[in-house]
Design a protein around this motif. Sequence first.
Motif, PDB file in Angstrom:
ATOM      1  N   UNK A   1       0.848  -1.186   0.000  1.00 25.67           N
ATOM      2  CA  UNK A   1       0.000   0.000   0.000  1.00 25.67           C
ATOM      3  C   UNK A   1       0.886   1.240   0.000  1.00 25.67           C
ATOM      4  N   UNK A   2       0.279   2.368  -0.368  1.00 26.44           N
ATOM      5  CA  UNK A   2       0.964   3.647  -0.246  1.00 26.44           C
ATOM      6  C   UNK A   2       1.151   3.962   1.238  1.00 26.44           C
ATOM      7  N   UNK A   3       2.228   4.703   1.589  1.00 20.54           N
ATOM      8  CA  UNK A   3       2.494   4.953   3.017  1.00 20.54           C
ATOM      9  C   UNK A   3       1.369   5.705   3.725  1.00 20.54           C
ATOM     10  N   UNK A   4       0.627   6.568   3.010  1.00 19.61           N
ATOM     11  CA  UNK A   4      -0.418   7.334   3.680  1.00 19.61           C
ATOM     12  C   UNK A   4      -1.619   6.477   4.070  1.00 19.61           C
ATOM     13  N   UNK A   5      -1.642   5.213   3.670  1.00 18.28           N
ATOM     14  CA  UNK A   5      -2.744   4.322   4.036  1.00 18.28           C
ATOM     15  C   UNK A   5      -2.425   3.502   5.276  1.00 18.28           C
ATOM     16  N   UNK A   6      -1.282   3.775   5.910  1.00 20.75           N
ATOM     17  CA  UNK A   6      -0.911   3.047   7.123  1.00 20.75           C
ATOM     18  C   UNK A   6      -1.974   3.254   8.199  1.00 20.75           C
ATOM     19  N   UNK A   7      -2.315   2.191   8.878  1.00 19.75           N
ATOM     20  CA  UNK A   7      -3.326   2.229   9.927  1.00 19.75           C
ATOM     21  C   UNK A   7      -4.700   1.773   9.477  1.00 19.75           C
ATOM     22  N   UNK A   8      -4.923   1.671   8.159  1.00 21.94           N
ATOM     23  CA  UNK A   8      -6.215   1.220   7.653  1.00 21.94           C
ATOM     24  C   UNK A   8      -6.253  -0.304   7.574  1.00 21.94           C
ATOM     25  N   UNK A   9      -7.450  -0.840   7.351  1.00 25.65           N
ATOM     26  CA  UNK A   9      -7.611  -2.286   7.224  1.00 25.65           C
ATOM     27  C   UNK A   9      -7.300  -2.712   5.796  1.00 25.65           C
ATOM     28  N   UNK A  10      -6.590  -3.796   5.665  1.00 24.51           N
ATOM     29  CA  UNK A  10      -6.182  -4.304   4.353  1.00 24.51           C
ATOM     30  C   UNK A  10      -7.416  -4.633   3.512  1.00 24.51           C
ATOM     31  N   UNK A  11      -7.410  -4.180   2.255  1.00 21.03           N
ATOM     32  CA  UNK A  11      -8.543  -4.433   1.367  1.00 21.03           C
ATOM     33  C   UNK A  11      -8.456  -5.794   0.689  1.00 21.03           C
ATOM     34  N   UNK A  12      -7.365  -6.496   0.883  1.00 16.95           N
ATOM     35  CA  UNK A  12      -7.212  -7.824   0.283  1.00 16.95           C
ATOM     36  C   UNK A  12      -7.770  -8.894   1.219  1.00 16.95           C
ATOM     37  N   UNK A  13      -7.184  -8.987   2.426  1.00 17.86           N
ATOM     38  CA  UNK A  13      -7.635 -10.015   3.365  1.00 17.86           C
ATOM     39  C   UNK A  13      -8.759  -9.542   4.261  1.00 17.86           C
ATOM     40  N   UNK A  14      -8.955  -8.214   4.369  1.00 14.57           N
ATOM     41  CA  UNK A  14      -9.968  -7.603   5.249  1.00 14.57           C
ATOM     42  C   UNK A  14      -9.710  -7.921   6.708  1.00 14.57           C
ATOM     43  N   UNK A  15      -8.483  -8.321   7.034  1.00 14.35           N
ATOM     44  CA  UNK A  15      -8.156  -8.764   8.392  1.00 14.35           C
ATOM     45  C   UNK A  15      -7.025  -7.938   8.978  1.00 14.35           C
ATOM     46  N   UNK A  16      -5.877  -7.876   8.283  1.00 13.22           N
ATOM     47  CA  UNK A  16      -4.684  -7.235   8.825  1.00 13.22           C
ATOM     48  C   UNK A  16      -4.749  -5.728   8.759  1.00 13.22           C
ATOM     49  N   UNK A  17      -3.856  -5.114   9.537  1.00 14.22           N
ATOM     50  CA  UNK A  17      -3.747  -3.665   9.576  1.00 14.22           C
ATOM     51  C   UNK A  17      -2.540  -3.245   8.751  1.00 14.22           C
ATOM     52  N   UNK A  18      -2.744  -2.259   7.887  1.00 17.49           N
ATOM     53  CA  UNK A  18      -1.675  -1.788   6.999  1.00 17.49           C
ATOM     54  C   UNK A  18      -0.640  -1.026   7.822  1.00 17.49           C
TER      55      UNK A  18
END
Length: 1225
Positions: A1195-1212
């Motif tokens: 992901x782009x660095x500014x998306x850190x802290x959001x939920x992963x859109x692939x697995x919907x589980x992990x935190x970016x």
Amino acid sequence: MDPSARAAPSTMITKFETKSNRVKGLSFHPSRPWILASLHIGIIQFWDYRMGTLLERFDEHEGPVRGVSFHLAQPLFVSGGDDYKVKVWNYKMRRCLFTLVGHLDFIRTVQFHNENPWILSASDDQTIRIWNWQARNCISVLTGHNHYVMCAQFHPKLDLAVSASLDQTVRVWDLAGLRTKSGPRSLEPQQSDLFGGSEATVKYVLEGHERGVNWASFHHTLPLIVSGADDRQIKLWRHNESRAWEVDKFHGHFNNVSCVLFHPRKDLFISNAEDKCIRVWDIQKRSCVHLFRREHDRFWILAAHPVFNLFAAGHDSGMIVFKLERERPGYTVYKDTLFYIKDRYIRTYEFSTSRDIPIVPIRRPASATGPPRSVSYNPAERAVIITWDEGGGTYELYHFPSDPSSRMEVECKRGAGLAAVFVARNRFAVLDASRTILIKSLDNAVRKRCVPPHPSTDFIFYAGTGCLFLRSEGKITLYDIQRKAAMKELTVPKVKYVYWSKDMSHVALLCKHSIVLCTRKLKQLGTVHETIRVKSGAWNDAGVFIYTTLNHIKYALPNGDSGIIRTLSVPVYITKTRGNVVYALDREGKNRVISIDSTEFAFKLALINRDYAEVRRIIESARLLGKSIVAYLQRKGFPEVALYFVKDPNTRFSLALECGNIEVALECAKTVESVDMWQQLAVEALRQGNHQVVEMSYQRTMSFAKLSFLYLITGNLVKLNKMLQISAMRNDTMGRFHNALYTGSAQDRVKVLYDAGQFQLAYAAAVAHGLTDDADAIRTALGPDNIPAGLDEFLVENGKLLLPPVPLMKLHESNWPLLTRSRGYFDGAGITDAASIGGVVIDDDDSDGAAGGWGSSSDADAPDGTDPAAAGNDGDDSAGSGWGSDSDLDIPVEELAAATAGAVSSVPGATGGPYVPPPPGQPVSAGWTTSTLAVDHVAAGSFESAMQLLVRQIAVGDFGPLLPAFRRVFLGSQAAVTAFSLSQPLAAPLVADWEHATPKTAQPLVAISMASLITSLQAAYSATTKGKFPAAVELFRGILAQLPLVKAATKAEEAEARQLLGICVQYITGLSMEILRKAAKGDLPRALALMAYFTHCKLETAHMRLALEMAMKGAYKAKNFGMAASFCQRLLALSPKPKVAQKATQVHQVCSKNPTNAVDVDYQEFNPFVMCCATYTPIYAGSPSATCGYCAAAYKPDLAGSICTVCLIGKVGAQGAGLVLRAGR
């Protein structure tokens, strides 16, 4: 001279490495672990090389940035690039402060002066400029070179500057006049002479290179200059006040020398070149002592840290930060004595007396330039083995003289080996280059040979008499020399050092970024993970491991808990700990004594050991209060300990509820008088069966409906009748009706319905319950016409008497019996001045008086308009809110005594005391919660600990997708067995391998297996092939949601699971892009880009053919023939079906004739990239990115802290310890 250019390649000690475009400029920060890297693409990267993170990037230059430099004291750095501009930046403000303009061509190097507010810049316009950065103007232009000026530098101390040019000369400039003219801190604008001023003059012109000179540097203290040129030579020059001359020249590089500089503290200089080599040269020996080579990258720039032994080199694909040699001093400890190597001597240091003396001079190997790898001491024979890394590994055996003060040379026995340690009184073990363990006597003769169990064994450590620790790839092995057998293996990262406790009962295995604490038999106790390198450690007498990192002294407890003791200004290596003192060696070999505070880890160790007396002593004698300590106690299951010393009533209340201490919770609730607090207390008291405290809580919160139901289930009919009276006083119609139902009073129900205006219902109730007088009165009031015909007959025939069940046992006199338990050390802490009623603490004052609508039974007779609360309060208890005194019940004492006696005697076998059932045993599943696998915790029903494990391992940010898998695992590992009618079923855990399992070794039966996931994968593949992309994405995400709860039996199965994780990520990313492309109607460039990105996902060959075929058709239709031709080539390389191959060949022939693109697409095929899985745009190599803590999607660095859109589980952006799927990892 004839150099030793044929030096064997050395192993570089790499501390940090980046991948990016070509790096042309480097600069270390003088005090912080930061480095600047200027790239050929116009970006300046700002790195923390210790943590390995990109702090910032600056991109205002247009074109390559060739020079960059930190200021020595200010938060500034300067850069120069091909846009002819010198820019000064403030890295705290993260912006460019100003730009200096004047050069007419590319700027090669820039540098701040150490004292004056000057900047030196060299340019291809054949000039060197000196700028005053405070006045922001040029104060001097140095002319004289007649070709590009490739480099210019200030002297570290003198008023000199040196420059190198492609005109084959090196010039030394005298700046004394410029200092006099400008003053030390002049801010006045100075007029510069276009053709150079007399204040800066040429002092020497050094000629001798046959081609253009690329670099020249001053020595930090000696009158020496070193230069490197395109003639592949390095020249060493000496200068004095009147002249400069060539001292020597060095051959060895096979291409243009790019950069050369002196070592800040040793008689060495370092050079790099376009022959992909870095060479280290000894000035005294005039030879090359180290050679570092890369396979594919040319080197362009070097930088040396002004303080530490660190260097950086920029190359075609990034940069590296490295050290020339290890700085850890060689040492070992025996009892009260430290043996260490310093200044070519084996020295001893006594910790008790601080006596430091040299014992034996040593002769280090000729190729050794750094400290030894290890030192092993034999106290019985007073001998020492020193191991060196140089020359493929060598060792030296020394015997100490009987008189340590003689300092005489002793005989040294040498040999080759990767490692050597003593294993017995007269034996030592050597690991030779063939990976064979040789057992030698003290005369250096081989007595036994042992073959390690793993061919990859590369080091050995002492593990007690007759035993060794063998380090191999990914594991450590306990090896018995006598039996020639492995006794135990433990999977750990590469172990660097081994530290034993004083009694040899525990051992600490130090890895690069972790510490593994074990018993003597390699039973793992705990693991501590660090983000930076672990340097050293030692066990204290209490069994706590004290260790150091680059900038901290920390502790590790045997259970894996750790914390910071104090910070360090420079790295040190712990040699011994004693009480509140740590002894250590620094990198200069000096002994240091460091004071520490041991209170925190002593407190935690006492908790682990259940030494509550010591815990109490520490609490009372030390200032240990704090939220972190309270949180630690709660997290570790010791709320009763925190309850002992916490004074805040809100915190005490929370702790009391957590440990089930109703007495303390009740005391805190009375102090605070919070409605929320009373409600929480009621819930906990009800859970424990303490209905007396529940009653008080409901009274304080005015929960009338709950109180009525409480009295119903406890059989307290007296107070239930009183609740009926109170509801009447409060005009609470529904309350009156409910209480009338609970008491079974039909007459009261009729009265409530009549008063509420429900006359027909009141009449029906009166008739159904046989209340003839009331029914006649209501009939008269209503009139016969308002009574339905036949109602009386219907009610008489079908009416049912509605009465509550009669209580068989009245529990309102005592609380529910609980299991007995031993009184804890901290139980009852802080509770005084209270009386115990039925095991619950209640203030005596609570039974006197009433207020707030809770009066005696006489309140029912209060006249209309009188406040019921005031009617029941006689003024004796201004703060009370309980029921009235017991005297208003008028129960005879004799009857009460008889009832009590009857209750006791009715219990079979009663002897005057309450029945205490035996404590329950532990179920098999209780042991599953100690596992490192989340699936075991889920199977045991401990969802909370499983969630905590998954957060630490894979940084879970949303547990929603995991909930179905949690339920499936839990339900699949439990069986429900019916005991008898009307009872709860008994839960029985299902155990795998139940025929051989014991209660201690039993493992849960897991419902999710790799076989089931492979079946799901085949279904997802099938949906992908059929073009059902949304369904396929859901199937792949379903696999990702189940994968953390898979239990791998073997290493191969674990690898297969990790491979499955990568497959799912690639397919979800690709299919999501394709779904988005189909929705992006009208945006042709975006659609073409998404098709192209799809072809870069790692798909199965059949699916990759379909993706390439679709991309080929899309690009061809859009007249992007260049893209289409590329897709054709890739498609044909995958051997498609003949029909598809024929079509691709035709398209390729047409497109190759005109390889142009009609639509501009953001797609660079040959520039490596990963996809941002949120924006679906490429992140090219060298650009910063963040990854999902679970599936590693980018992901782009500014998306850190959001939920992963692939697995919907992990935190970016979050980092976990890693997915654990196999026991023991």
